[in-house]
Motif scaffolding. Structure first.
Motif, mmCIF file in Angstrom:
data_model
loop_
_atom_site.group_PDB
_atom_site.id
_atom_site.type_symbol
_atom_site.label_atom_id
_atom_site.label_comp_id
_atom_site.label_asym_id
_atom_site.label_seq_id
_atom_site.Cartn_x
_atom_site.Cartn_y
_atom_site.Cartn_z
ATOM 1 N N VAL A 1 -42.158 50.475 40.730
ATOM 2 C CA VAL A 1 -41.203 49.674 41.203
ATOM 3 C C VAL A 1 -41.172 49.325 39.766
ATOM 4 O O VAL A 1 -41.506 48.623 38.967
ATOM 5 N N ILE B 1 -37.046 50.232 44.319
ATOM 6 C CA ILE B 1 -38.742 50.956 43.948
ATOM 7 C C ILE B 1 -37.551 52.241 43.742
ATOM 8 O O ILE B 1 -36.472 53.198 43.984
ATOM 9 N N ARG C 1 -41.908 45.167 50.758
ATOM 10 C CA ARG C 1 -43.830 45.640 50.796
ATOM 11 C C ARG C 1 -43.791 47.021 52.048
ATOM 12 O O ARG C 1 -44.022 48.313 52.054
ATOM 13 N N LEU D 1 -49.141 47.367 53.064
ATOM 14 C CA LEU D 1 -48.809 48.181 51.437
ATOM 15 C C LEU D 1 -50.052 47.928 50.824
ATOM 16 O O LEU D 1 -51.388 46.843 50.868
ATOM 17 N N GLY E 1 -39.380 54.608 55.838
ATOM 18 C CA GLY E 1 -39.664 52.855 55.461
ATOM 19 C C GLY E 1 -39.001 52.255 56.493
ATOM 20 O O GLY E 1 -39.844 50.889 56.375
ATOM 21 N N ILE F 1 -44.360 56.297 44.057
ATOM 22 C CA ILE F 1 -43.347 55.153 43.703
ATOM 23 C C ILE F 1 -43.865 54.548 42.820
ATOM 24 O O ILE F 1 -44.909 53.437 42.770
ATOM 25 N N LEU G 1 -41.273 42.274 44.758
ATOM 26 C CA LEU G 1 -40.472 42.724 45.793
ATOM 27 C C LEU G 1 -40.621 41.434 47.301
ATOM 28 O O LEU G 1 -42.207 41.134 47.588
ATOM 29 N N TRP H 1 -48.802 53.567 44.053
ATOM 30 C CA TRP H 1 -47.657 53.336 43.936
ATOM 31 C C TRP H 1 -48.205 52.073 42.698
ATOM 32 O O TRP H 1 -49.099 51.557 42.622
ATOM 33 N N ILE I 1 -38.948 56.360 44.279
ATOM 34 C CA ILE I 1 -40.069 57.517 44.686
ATOM 35 C C ILE I 1 -39.611 58.405 44.644
ATOM 36 O O ILE I 1 -38.018 59.141 43.662
ATOM 37 N N VAL J 1 -42.253 50.284 51.621
ATOM 38 C CA VAL J 1 -43.279 51.568 50.474
ATOM 39 C C VAL J 1 -43.863 51.372 51.709
ATOM 40 O O VAL J 1 -44.451 52.785 50.953
#
Length: 184
Positions: A127, A140, A77, A172, A162, A125, A72, A116, A142, A80
């Motif tokens: 990845v 990503i 980042r 993050l 976002g 979340i 990412l 996440w 959700i 997120v």
């Protein structure tokens, strides 16, 4: 599943699919529901949404960075972080019914924690693993939206939250790869 598309087109495709499925079901004497939790004691119906951003005027994925452990970029980042920061407020749009919250409970692979991760299915979340040969697929997921939501509002609120994270350079928090449901 729908092909990767711009937000407006994706919302249009979702509405078209709903109407088409209802019409086909009715034609065959069946019913179809998009209720998030139609049956007690069983998994509900989620509408996990995969998001990515492209740089304006280029077809380059703004979320990818092969040097990052999760693949990412800094932009991703912050994005997120914005989603996590606004998670409670977003749920008003992403989970619009009382029935929506019957789905978001422990034990049914629904996200119940604001976190996440890559492999943790209890995270809000996720990845998906990034393929270094396919950086444009960096995204990503959700996991709390459900099929009762208005997709136009859902995409608008997710993008807004976002982008707020990007504008404000929200930090993050560390990922939580452990299954949080195991600690209950």
């Amino acid at each position: 599943d729908f092909a990767h598309e711009e937000a407006l087109r994706s919302a249009d495709d979702l509405i078209t699919a709903r109407y088409t499925l209802k019409a086909l079901a009715q034609k065959h004497g069946l019913s179809v529901t998009f209720m998030p939790k139609p049956f007690e004691g069983m998994e509900g119906s989620g509408m996990h949404i995969h998001l990515s951003l492209s740089h304006l005027g280029r077809e380059e994925n703004a979320f990818s960075d092969v040097t990052n452990e999760y693949g990412l970029s800094v932009i991703a980042r912050h994005f997120v972080a914005g989603l996590l920061h606004h998670a409670r407020g977003m749920s008003l749009i992403l989970n619009p019914l009382v029935n929506s919250y019957k789905r978001l409970v422990r034990g049914f692979e629904a996200p119940v924690y604001i976190s996440w991760a890559r492999t943790n299915r209890s995270a809000l979340i996720r990845v998906p693993r990034v393929n270094p040969q396919k950086l444009n697929t960096t995204r990503i997921e959700i996991r709390n939206p459900d099929p009762a939501c208005n997709p136009y509002l859902a995409y608008a609120v997710m993008l807004s939250c976002g982008l707020h994270g990007i504008r404000e350079k929200l930090p993050l928090p560390p990922p939580i790869e452990e299954n949080l449901l195991a600690f209950d």
